[in-house]
Write an enzyme that holds these catalytic residues in place. Structure first.
Site, PDB file in Angstrom:
ATOM      1  N   CYS A  95       1.012  -1.036  -0.211  1.00 55.93           N
ATOM      2  CA  CYS A  95      -0.076   0.223   0.108  1.00 55.93           C
ATOM      3  C   CYS A  95       0.678   2.021  -0.641  1.00 55.93           C
ATOM      4  O   CYS A  95       1.531   1.539  -0.698  1.00 55.93           O
ATOM      5  CB  CYS A  95      -1.274  -0.298   1.086  1.00 55.93           C
ATOM      6  SG  CYS A  95      -1.719   1.119   0.746  1.00 55.93           S
ATOM      7  N   ARG A 129     -12.504   5.927  -1.056  1.00 54.31           N
ATOM      8  CA  ARG A 129     -11.772   5.436  -0.216  1.00 54.31           C
ATOM      9  C   ARG A 129     -12.038   4.262  -0.343  1.00 54.31           C
ATOM     10  O   ARG A 129     -13.326   3.511  -0.450  1.00 54.31           O
ATOM     11  CB  ARG A 129     -11.797   5.598   1.155  1.00 54.31           C
ATOM     12  CG  ARG A 129     -11.005   4.710   2.012  1.00 54.31           C
ATOM     13  CD  ARG A 129     -10.311   5.219   3.423  1.00 54.31           C
ATOM     14  NE  ARG A 129      -9.118   6.715   3.206  1.00 54.31           N
ATOM     15  CZ  ARG A 129      -8.151   6.102   2.459  1.00 54.31           C
ATOM     16  NH1 ARG A 129      -7.571   5.097   3.146  1.00 54.31           N
ATOM     17  NH2 ARG A 129      -7.202   7.029   2.145  1.00 54.31           N
ATOM     18  N   HIS A 194      -2.978  -5.748   2.746  1.00 55.12           N
ATOM     19  CA  HIS A 194      -3.566  -5.364   3.447  1.00 55.12           C
ATOM     20  C   HIS A 194      -3.149  -7.299   4.029  1.00 55.12           C
ATOM     21  O   HIS A 194      -4.305  -8.015   3.512  1.00 55.12           O
ATOM     22  CB  HIS A 194      -3.589  -4.876   4.956  1.00 55.12           C
ATOM     23  CG  HIS A 194      -3.439  -3.587   4.454  1.00 55.12           C
ATOM     24  ND1 HIS A 194      -1.778  -3.299   5.230  1.00 55.12           N
ATOM     25  CD2 HIS A 194      -3.380  -2.321   3.495  1.00 55.12           C
ATOM     26  CE1 HIS A 194      -1.812  -1.650   4.506  1.00 55.12           C
ATOM     27  NE2 HIS A 194      -2.279  -1.224   3.821  1.00 55.12           N
TER      28      HIS A 194
END
Ligand code: GLN
Length: 243
Positions: A95, A129, A194
Site C-alpha cells: 500500500c 477510499r 494488507h
C-alpha cells in the site's frame, strides 16, 4: 536442500509504516526460513539509519502523514536501492510502501511525495477510499490467487515494463478502472493487499524467499515443502469473499 543457507532481510521504517499488521509479513518470512533451517540476518531500518545491502527489503503501509515522514528519508537512499534492485534484490511494498516504489505519490491537497522509481508507476489520491476484501489472480504463483484486504484512496497507474501483480477478481485493485492490482518489475513487488498478506498467502512468501536465495547464491534453490494445510485453508476460505 543445502545446509547453512542465509538470507538478509531489511524492514524499512516499521515504526512509521506498519498498518493493519503488515509486520505479519516479516514474521512469516522469518518463520518460513526458520522452519527450513535457513538463517535470517534481520535488520530494522529507522529514520537516520544506513540501509545497506540486503537480499530482501520490506516496507509496509501507512496514512499519508506517515508516508510524508518517511518519503524524504527513503528518497535519500534512492540511488543505493535502485542499484540493489538491479543486483536482483527482492522488494515487497504494501500500500503506502508500494506507492513509494513508483515515481511519486500525490496526496490530497499536499506536495507530491517523490518515490524511489523502483518501478515505472505513479499514484494520485482519488476521491473515494477503497476498503474491503481483495482477491487477485496471478499468472506466476500456484495457487494463482492472492487474498487480503485494501484500504487506500491512492490510484496507482503502471507504465513502461511494469507488470501488474495480478488481475482483480474481488476489490478495486490499483485504480478501480484497469482491473489490475499491484505491480512488479524485476524482483520488485508492490500490492495494496494488507492482511497481513503473507501469512494467508504462503506460496507467495516462499516465492519471495526463493528469489532472495537466488540473488544471494546465484542459483535456484527449491525450498522443501511445509505443511501449509492451515494457511491454505484460511486462504481458500477468503477466495472471492467480498464481505
Ligand atoms: N495513504 C495511502 C492511501 O490512502 C496509503 C494507505 C495505506 O497504506 N493503507 O492511499
Amino acid at each position: 536442500m543445502e545446509e547453512n543457507l542465509t538470507i538478509s532481510i531489511a524492514h524499512l521504517y516499521p515504526k512509521l509504516l506498519n498498518l493493519y499488521g503488515d509486520l505479519g509479513n516479516i514474521i512469516t518470512l522469518k518463520n518460513r526460513c526458520k522452519w527450513r533451517n535457513i538463517n535470517v540476518d534481520f535488520e530494522e531500518i529507522n529514520i537516520g539509519d544506513k540501509i545497506g545491502t540486503h537480499d530482501l527489503y520490506f516496507i509496509g503501509g501507512g496514512q499519508d502523514k506517515q508516508q510524508e515522514d518517511v518519503a524524504q528519508e527513503l528518497y535519500s537512499h534512492k540511488a543505493e536501492l535502485l542499484a540493489q534492485r538491479d543486483d536482483g534484490a527482492v522488494f515487497l511494498g504494501i500500500c503506502g510502501g508500494y506507492q513509494l516504489f513508483g515515481h511519486y505519490y500525490q496526496p490530497h491537497d499536499k506536495d507530491k511525495l517523490k518515490g524511489l522509481s523502483l518501478m515505472d508507476a505513479y499514484t494520485v489520491a482519488g476521491k473515494n477510499r477503497f476498503i474491503g476484501n481483495v482477491t487477485i489472480e496471478t499468472d506466476f504463483l500456484t495457487p494463482k490467487t492472492l487474498v487480503g484486504f485494501e484500504n487506500h484512496s491512492g490510484l496507482t497507474y503502471l507504465e513502461g515494463d511494469t507488470k501488474p501483480l495480478g488481475k482483480s477478481i474481488v476489490g478495486n485493485g490499483n485504480n478501480d478502472s484497469d482491473e489490475f492490482e499491484g505491480g512488479q518489475y524485476k524482483n520488485v513487488f508492490g500490492t495494496y493487499l494488507h492482511g497481513s498478506l503473507l501469512p494467508k498467502n504462503p506460496h507467495f512468501a516462499d516465492y519471495l524467499i526463493e528469489l532472495a536465495l537466488e540473488k544471494r547464491y546465484g542459483k535456484k534453490i527449491q525450498l522443501p515443502e511445509l505443511d501449509d494445510s492451515i494457511e491454505l485453508a484460511t486462504h481458500n476460505s477468503l477466495i472471492n469473499k467480498a464481505y
